[in-house]
Scaffold this active site. Structure first.
Site, mmCIF file in Angstrom:
data_model
loop_
_atom_site.group_PDB
_atom_site.id
_atom_site.type_symbol
_atom_site.label_atom_id
_atom_site.label_comp_id
_atom_site.label_asym_id
_atom_site.label_seq_id
_atom_site.Cartn_x
_atom_site.Cartn_y
_atom_site.Cartn_z
ATOM 1 N N LYS A 118 -128.904 -69.101 26.261
ATOM 2 C CA LYS A 118 -130.303 -69.462 26.561
ATOM 3 C C LYS A 118 -130.594 -70.897 26.125
ATOM 4 O O LYS A 118 -131.376 -71.591 26.768
ATOM 5 C CB LYS A 118 -131.272 -68.492 25.880
ATOM 6 N N LYS A 200 -122.898 -63.981 34.641
ATOM 7 C CA LYS A 200 -123.682 -62.763 34.847
ATOM 8 C C LYS A 200 -124.799 -62.989 35.882
ATOM 9 O O LYS A 200 -125.421 -64.049 35.873
ATOM 10 C CB LYS A 200 -124.306 -62.394 33.487
ATOM 11 N N LYS A 203 -131.848 -62.793 36.568
ATOM 12 C CA LYS A 203 -133.069 -63.003 37.346
ATOM 13 C C LYS A 203 -133.706 -64.354 37.093
ATOM 14 O O LYS A 203 -134.585 -64.767 37.829
ATOM 15 C CB LYS A 203 -134.060 -61.866 37.094
HETATM 16 P P1 ATP Z 1 -133.091 -63.073 32.084
HETATM 17 O O1 ATP Z 1 -132.287 -63.653 33.188
HETATM 18 O O2 ATP Z 1 -134.546 -63.437 32.165
HETATM 19 O O3 ATP Z 1 -132.519 -63.278 30.736
HETATM 20 P P2 ATP Z 1 -131.933 -60.487 32.430
HETATM 21 O O4 ATP Z 1 -132.099 -59.815 33.754
HETATM 22 O O5 ATP Z 1 -130.626 -61.020 32.055
HETATM 23 O O6 ATP Z 1 -133.096 -61.543 32.324
HETATM 24 P P3 ATP Z 1 -133.334 -58.289 31.077
HETATM 25 O O7 ATP Z 1 -134.412 -58.211 32.037
HETATM 26 O O8 ATP Z 1 -133.860 -58.253 29.727
HETATM 27 O O9 ATP Z 1 -132.367 -59.534 31.204
HETATM 28 O O10 ATP Z 1 -132.303 -57.099 31.300
HETATM 29 C C1 ATP Z 1 -132.709 -55.774 31.382
HETATM 30 C C2 ATP Z 1 -131.508 -54.878 31.403
HETATM 31 O O11 ATP Z 1 -130.662 -55.171 32.521
HETATM 32 C C3 ATP Z 1 -130.631 -55.014 30.154
HETATM 33 O O12 ATP Z 1 -130.205 -53.729 29.774
HETATM 34 C C4 ATP Z 1 -129.459 -55.828 30.628
HETATM 35 O O13 ATP Z 1 -128.279 -55.550 29.905
HETATM 36 C C5 ATP Z 1 -129.319 -55.367 32.067
HETATM 37 N N1 ATP Z 1 -128.713 -56.414 32.899
HETATM 38 C C6 ATP Z 1 -129.216 -57.642 33.116
HETATM 39 N N2 ATP Z 1 -128.406 -58.340 33.934
HETATM 40 C C7 ATP Z 1 -127.354 -57.517 34.211
HETATM 41 C C8 ATP Z 1 -126.171 -57.670 35.013
HETATM 42 N N3 ATP Z 1 -125.920 -58.801 35.663
HETATM 43 N N4 ATP Z 1 -125.317 -56.628 35.092
HETATM 44 C C9 ATP Z 1 -125.560 -55.473 34.431
HETATM 45 N N5 ATP Z 1 -126.660 -55.269 33.668
HETATM 46 C C10 ATP Z 1 -127.542 -56.271 33.562
#
Ligand code: ATP
Ligand code: LTN
Length: 338
Positions: A118, A200, A203
């Site tokens: 981050k 990864k 969003k």
């Molecule tokens: P940001 O990009 O804003 O950090 P994010 O999508 O990575 O957001 P969260 O919204 O907090 O993070 O994630 C919610 C859930 O989705 C968590 O359990 C996280 O582990 C899961 N998750 C997020 N991205 C992935 C991915 N690419 N593959 C599998 N699980 C995911």
């Protein structure tokens, strides 16, 4: 749920309203949420306090909180069985966060890989909240004495620090917290970006790098058709050398329930076009009914808001129980009021 909470084990999870939810969120976390609803007392939080560690537009953030609630329900979370609420509506999260931060070491937080990622993405806003993010996450979980936390594999380190903090406090004061376990799916725990498959899917990255749960079928097909693969033609699962192809295989396997081996056999010699078509078909088939349900739910915002409010009331009561226990155990002054 308040009375019943004693009998079943407790499950807690959260998603940030920091963007439109993606296929990664769905496969890694959301789709497991409803599978566990009968076995556990489930608490699903929209973690808006976590989202403001990155600058958010206020009106958009507010709108997204309701959208995430709608997506939770469209993915099958039943508000009759589970709680769905916003983190900022239960002040106990922030209160426990403070106490836990006094039992968390700087060195532990410095090792968190999400913090490093981050920081690299937000060079102009490396704030203290970004650094202490895992403490607030630990507070979310420990506040409800959760036994189980379904998450994608990127959150494994945060669950480990949560366990360390809980065990440390239990070691000093006796049994204060339940030490939670992570529930990480065997397939699809880390869905990768379509444009940079060694990263990864996230969003908060560019739109063409992810599939949004609410993307229209033609957009989904277009994004998958453009997904980065490699200059080879062989369909083979090899995360290191063929991350793009492996990611598409992972997506098909997670959504169809078929093993990667049998998908590879059925697509043998057919080329990347066929692989992409198969992935797009699976994604469209999975997301279309969710999108239809989402439209239906969002047509009645007052009903949705009612669910968030009612769940927050119950969550507040549960949170207060843990907080008073923690305050008593660490020796904070008791109120003389009845
Ligand atoms: P940001 O990009 O804003 O950090 P994010 O999508 O990575 O957001 P969260 O919204 O907090 O993070 O994630 C919610 C859930 O989705 C968590 O359990 C996280 O582990 C899961 N998750 C997020 N991205 C992935 C991915 N690419 N593959 C599998 N699980 C995911
Ligand atoms: N840190 C998580 C979101 C999150 C969470 C939680 C997940 C905040 N609190 C509690 C599970 C349990 C993330 O960044 N994906």
């Amino acid at each position: 749920m308040e009375g019943e909470i004693q009998k079943k084990k407790i499950l807690f999870s959260g998603v940030q309203p920091s963007g439109t939810l993606t296929l990664g969120n769905y496969i890694g976390a959301l789709r497991n949420f409803n599978l566990l609803q009968d076995e556990y007392n489930c608490i699903y939080c929209i973690v808006d306090l976590h989202a403001i560690t990155v600058r958010q537009d206020p009106a958009t953030l507010r709108r997204r909180c309701l959208e995430v609630a709608g997506i939770y329900m469209a993915c099958g979370i039943d508000p009759e069985k589970s709680l769905i609420y916003c983190q900022s509506h239960v002040s106990g999260h922030a209160e426990l966060n403070w106490v836990l931060s006094c039992f968390t070491y700087m060195g532990e937080l410095q090792r968190m890989t999400q913090f490093k990622d981050k920081c690299a993405k937000n060079e102009n806003n490396i704030n203290a909240g970004l650094f202490t993010y895992p403490v607030l996450m630990a507070a979310d979980i420990l506040l409800y004495q959760a036994d189980m936390v379904p998450v994608g594999s990127d959150q494994k380190q945060h669950i480990e620090i949560t366990r360390d903090i809980a065990q440390r406090i239990n070691g000093i004061y006796g049994d204060v917290f339940v030490v939670p376990d992570a529930y990480i799916p065997k397939v699809g725990a880390r869905i990768m970006s379509l444009t940079e498959p060694e990263k990864k899917m996230s969003k908060s990255d560019s739109e063409d790098s992810y599939i949004a749960i609410l993307d229209e079928p033609n957009i989904i097909r277009k994004k998958i058709r453009r997904a980065v693969t490699d200059s080879d033609t062989e369909i083979r699962f090899d995360r290191e050398n063929k991350p793009g192809v492996s990611n598409l295989l992972d997506i098909i396997s997670a959504l169809s329930g078929e093993s990667v081996e049998s998908i590879v056999i059925s697509l043998q010699g057919k080329g990347y076009g066929a692989l992409k078509d198969a992935a797009a078909d699976c994604v469209v088939d999975t997301l279309s009914p969710i999108q239809a349900e989402y439209k239906r739910i969002m047509a009645d915002k007052a009903y949705l808001q009612g669910i968030l409010d009612k769940s927050a009331d119950t969550a507040n009561k549960l949170a207060k129980r843990t907080l008073s226990k923690v305050y008593r155990k660490v020796g904070l002054a008791q109120s003389g009021r009845k």
